[in-house]
Design a protein around this motif. Sequence first.
Motif, PDB file in Angstrom:
ATOM      1  N   ARG A   1       0.842  -1.208   0.000  1.00  0.00           N
ATOM      2  CA  ARG A   1       0.000   0.000   0.000  1.00  0.00           C
ATOM      3  C   ARG A   1       0.872   1.252   0.000  1.00  0.00           C
ATOM      4  O   ARG A   1       0.572   2.242  -0.665  1.00  0.00           O
ATOM      5  CB  ARG A   1      -0.934  -0.003   1.212  1.00  0.00           C
ATOM      6  CG  ARG A   1      -2.061  -0.986   1.071  1.00  0.00           C
ATOM      7  CD  ARG A   1      -3.417  -0.351   1.366  1.00  0.00           C
ATOM      8  NE  ARG A   1      -3.527   0.077   2.745  1.00  0.00           N
ATOM      9  CZ  ARG A   1      -3.877  -0.737   3.736  1.00  0.00           C
ATOM     10  NH1 ARG A   1      -4.135  -1.999   3.486  1.00  0.00           N
ATOM     11  NH2 ARG A   1      -3.972  -0.271   4.948  1.00  0.00           N
TER      12      ARG A   1
ATOM     13  N   LEU B   1       3.884   1.564  -1.191  1.00  0.00           N
ATOM     14  CA  LEU B   1       4.464   1.717  -2.533  1.00  0.00           C
ATOM     15  C   LEU B   1       3.463   2.328  -3.497  1.00  0.00           C
ATOM     16  O   LEU B   1       3.811   3.185  -4.309  1.00  0.00           O
ATOM     17  CB  LEU B   1       4.878   0.343  -3.083  1.00  0.00           C
ATOM     18  CG  LEU B   1       6.290  -0.142  -2.875  1.00  0.00           C
ATOM     19  CD1 LEU B   1       6.537  -1.371  -3.730  1.00  0.00           C
ATOM     20  CD2 LEU B   1       7.292   0.943  -3.232  1.00  0.00           C
ATOM     21  N   ILE B   2       2.226   1.877  -3.378  1.00  0.00           N
ATOM     22  CA  ILE B   2       1.202   2.381  -4.292  1.00  0.00           C
ATOM     23  C   ILE B   2       0.887   3.838  -3.966  1.00  0.00           C
ATOM     24  O   ILE B   2       0.712   4.670  -4.858  1.00  0.00           O
ATOM     25  CB  ILE B   2      -0.054   1.486  -4.234  1.00  0.00           C
ATOM     26  CG1 ILE B   2       0.271   0.134  -4.878  1.00  0.00           C
ATOM     27  CG2 ILE B   2      -1.218   2.139  -4.959  1.00  0.00           C
ATOM     28  CD1 ILE B   2      -0.691  -0.960  -4.549  1.00  0.00           C
ATOM     29  N   GLY B   3       0.882   4.169  -2.672  1.00  0.00           N
ATOM     30  CA  GLY B   3       0.667   5.550  -2.264  1.00  0.00           C
ATOM     31  C   GLY B   3       1.718   6.474  -2.856  1.00  0.00           C
ATOM     32  O   GLY B   3       1.413   7.564  -3.343  1.00  0.00           O
TER      33      GLY B   3
ATOM     34  N   GLY C   1       3.430   5.901  -5.522  1.00  0.00           N
ATOM     35  CA  GLY C   1       3.191   5.968  -6.958  1.00  0.00           C
ATOM     36  C   GLY C   1       2.125   7.001  -7.297  1.00  0.00           C
ATOM     37  O   GLY C   1       2.226   7.722  -8.279  1.00  0.00           O
TER      38      GLY C   1
END
Lengths: 344, 269
Positions: free
Chosen positions: A23, A25-27, A29
């Motif tokens: 999560r 990492l996606i944040g 991104g």
Amino acid sequence: MTEVTENRALIVRGEYDLTVPERALIGRGLLLAESLGKKEFTCPILGAKFVLIPAGKFMMGSPENEHDRLDSETLHQVTISKSFFMQTTPVTQGQWQRVMGNNPSYHISYGCDCPVEMVSWNDVQDFIKRLNRQEGTDKYRLPTGAEWKYAARAGTTTRFYLGDNEDDLSRAGWHKGNSGGKTHPVGQKIPNAWGLYDMHGNVWEWVQSWYGVYTPGPEGPISGLKRIACGGSIYSSARDCRSAADRREDPAGHGTFLDDMGFRLLALSIQREIKNDSPEYIQYSDGLKKLIKLGEEKGFVTYDEVNDLLPNDIVTSDQIDEIIEIFFNKNIDIIDTDKGEGAR
Amino acid sequence: MKQPDSLIKQITPEEIELEKKRAELSVLEEELAQKELDLTTLQVNLEYLRQRYLRIVGVRIARLDGIEAQIAEIIARLEPKNEDAQEEADRSRTQAKESANATGSITEEEYETEPFKPSENLKKLYRDLAKKAHPDLAPDEQSRERRHKFMQKVNQAYAEGNEERLRSLLNEWESSPDSVPGEGTGAELIRIIRQIANVHNRIEAIGRELENLKESELYKLKLKIDEVQGQGRDLMSEMADELDAQIAGAETRRRDMIKQVEKMNEAER
């Protein structure tokens, strides 16, 4: 594809869960995507608009047949490897007031939308530090000379971004010929192709870059300690308002009246990078630490002390620049030996 | 005995109610099947995005974090008494570990999977199967368990876009439907009323789950990618380019710093 169902709960009664690091990492991104998608933004504290300046190459300097050209303007290609945001106008008096709580301008009676002036390069650094702190970021700084000129040209190769003639200059900015000797509210003339106003005239704009190279020696290299400003001002002839022109001044503002010296901000499109751009690693050499300690005690250091204590391995002018910047940030003056002794 | 008489005689109020409930359930079955299809489709899409994101962007962030951690480490070692530097090194190390952990064994070179674009046929097969074999339509607990396992197979086949497998699952189900023991009208009415309640609950639960998914970062990323794609841009590869530039910058800084340290060590000697 079998991996999908082995790893993930794709069942009728399943929750779709990601791990915490995933999560995160996606944040990150998403933040990155946000900055990539944006073509402009408004700084909430200044209320100033910034536009995206795309990465690219340009010819810095001026062509040999350019009217009023100076010999120092040798044409050379410069690559701007990353896109960045540039403030569409110079910082105004009102914007300065919001951050610093004062208005140092000489042309104060022409309104808070006029560019701020009477600010030295060092004052500007203070402004930037405060703004970054207030917004909780580290994305604002001055553009370098190359970044400023690249942005000003917006792909043009003429003297001014609207053409070669003084008329073209007059349509783009306030200069000696049309200013009436006073500054004017920003953003009134025709902007360049990237949406930047007042890149010619109104106020000279400080940039990050040093002029010249520091050369240690008994003569005293004070002439090498100047910062560049670009764009010309209300007092400038057409020659000094050219895209290729610049001016060099003492960063503390010594020896010049600053009533036509202002600036505009650059904002990094990716915030993370600036933090690591600072030359922290230089700060840790013993000689430099001694020098800083000495300077903090006395409020100044002499050039002899600099020459004695500076680490031998720091040789490039960039590194010297960075060290001098550290001193400025700490309010430590670097002075001539003679003067230093005289003060004692 | 005349036919009509016997028919009229047979239709009891319970039977009328049962017919109504059957019709109600049948409408709900349609809705349930569609909702299950929506949910599974979104899950599969997000899973596809997750994998692609980690492979293209995640590994680059992890690499960048790794370099930043090394840089912070060098600074911390140069300045052992600087607490900020020590903290920064710790923070960077943790960050790098977490990013590496999240990207796990994924490598960039891994083959590119096709985006999930279910055909109308595939969707129809899925809906048919969901209507027939959904656990919430089970007549009893034993059947519910069996249906649950069966639907997992259906979901998997759907996620793989495997029409053939879905068709064979459909055949399989039709040849061995739940055996409903002979029951009276009353018993069947009760069973259907319970099924209706179960299906209602499930439809609500799917609604909540869809809501949750739509609030996730992954979904926001998906929206962003779709939006930008509409402008003819590929967000994922733009992100990769940006990160590559940042990685190159970080590499240079790290190299410079190592050189710096070497020089300082030499000077000390």
